[in-house]
Design an enzyme around this catalytic site. Sequence first.
Site, short mmCIF file in Angstrom:
data_model
loop_
_atom_site.label_atom_id
_atom_site.label_comp_id
_atom_site.label_asym_id
_atom_site.label_seq_id
_atom_site.Cartn_x
_atom_site.Cartn_y
_atom_site.Cartn_z
N ASN A 96 -1.98 6.88 -2.45
CA ASN A 96 -3.19 6.60 -1.67
C ASN A 96 -3.96 5.43 -2.29
O ASN A 96 -5.18 5.49 -2.47
CB ASN A 96 -4.08 7.84 -1.58
CG ASN A 96 -5.22 7.66 -0.58
OD1 ASN A 96 -5.10 6.91 0.39
ND2 ASN A 96 -6.34 8.33 -0.82
N HIS A 106 0.87 -1.18 0.00
CA HIS A 106 0.00 0.00 0.00
C HIS A 106 0.90 1.23 0.00
O HIS A 106 1.71 1.42 0.91
CB HIS A 106 -0.91 0.02 1.23
CG HIS A 106 -1.87 1.18 1.23
ND1 HIS A 106 -3.12 1.11 0.63
CD2 HIS A 106 -1.75 2.44 1.71
CE1 HIS A 106 -3.73 2.28 0.77
NE2 HIS A 106 -2.92 3.09 1.42
N CYS A 107 0.75 2.05 -1.03
CA CYS A 107 1.63 3.22 -1.19
C CYS A 107 0.90 4.49 -0.76
O CYS A 107 -0.10 4.87 -1.38
CB CYS A 107 2.07 3.34 -2.65
SG CYS A 107 3.18 4.73 -2.95
N PRO A 108 1.38 5.17 0.28
CA PRO A 108 0.72 6.41 0.71
C PRO A 108 0.86 7.54 -0.30
O PRO A 108 0.03 8.46 -0.32
CB PRO A 108 1.45 6.74 2.02
CG PRO A 108 2.77 6.07 1.91
CD PRO A 108 2.53 4.83 1.13
#
Length: 363
Positions: A157, A152-154
């Site tokens: 998002n 999951h890449c912030p």
Amino acid sequence: MAPTHVLRCCQRGLAWIPVIFIALVVCWSYYAYVVELCIFTIPSIGEKIVYLIYFHLSFIMFVWSYWKTIFTKPANPSKEFCLPKAEKERYEKEERPESQQEILWRAASSLPLYTRTGAGAIRYCDRCQVIKPDRCHHCSACDMCVLKMDHHCPWVNNCVGFSNYKFFILFLAYSLVYCLFIAATVLQYFIKFWTNELPDTHAKFHVLFLFFVAAMFCISILSLFSYHLWLVGKNRSTIEAFRAPVFRTGSDKNGFSLGFRKNIVQVFGDQKKYWLLPIFTSQGDGLTFPTKLVNADAEQATVTLHPEPNKSAADVPVSPLSDSQNRLLSNDQHANNIEDHLANNTLKSAGSETITVSMESES
């Protein structure tokens, strides 16, 4: 205490802060390069035109791939991986882990599954209430199971997985090209401003800061891009790089590797003309994947296809296994494996020993 849904909405809103930050930096870099550098600083018209053409090419590809990475919805397991209603009710009422596993093994008898938990059990998500396909994991941030989840890449998002992994790789590639181009073309004017060869104007701050920002992002993106290129060449996800998938024969970090060229094709597709475009061309459906285990098994060299409603089973052709085949496991072969497992569990349960099956909890 605030309701749970209010807290969830606040969390989702705050999750967009990194994306907004990147968007603001990109907008400022566009202004600083086009207006302050090309229009107000560079004296040569020919140099301006050349810089602007190549800048906009890299800018468009960068924004396009970034947009696709952000707004491509993660792929989820299909309905066939959900427990039937009756089995689901039995599973929820059952308290013993070994009995729950027997229910899952029966439900998985018709599913193309190769990977297991560390204890050899069926991978099941209690949160989503689905049997996890191979390479599928539950994302706590997105609150869903994601096919071939990488991470999951912030900064986007979003979950990076089967549906947008190619877009993510291209986003890293074009962002690196974008930053390198800016740093390379701004360097000479950065030096001139720094040594006072050019007069102090409002463009000085933008040009100096533009070089520092571009160089900083180049270093960070280069390391991440290199790492993911290595993962693509090995046909691994970030999760699999840290925790090797477990097959019937045990854990194998190279279980999904088909060789460098075929691994590249798995992500980018077999049509090279689309490799550099943020268009989905990845092979497969995200539910099943070719494995070295299957390719080496002569007994699993054919695939049984499901007939369409208006066709009989005799009308459906049976083709040899290929690298891009979605259904890699013969249903009969897989059902026999499930029956053997259940028979073994039954025999063991009849003895004096007590069997305990560990349930995997994955994030």
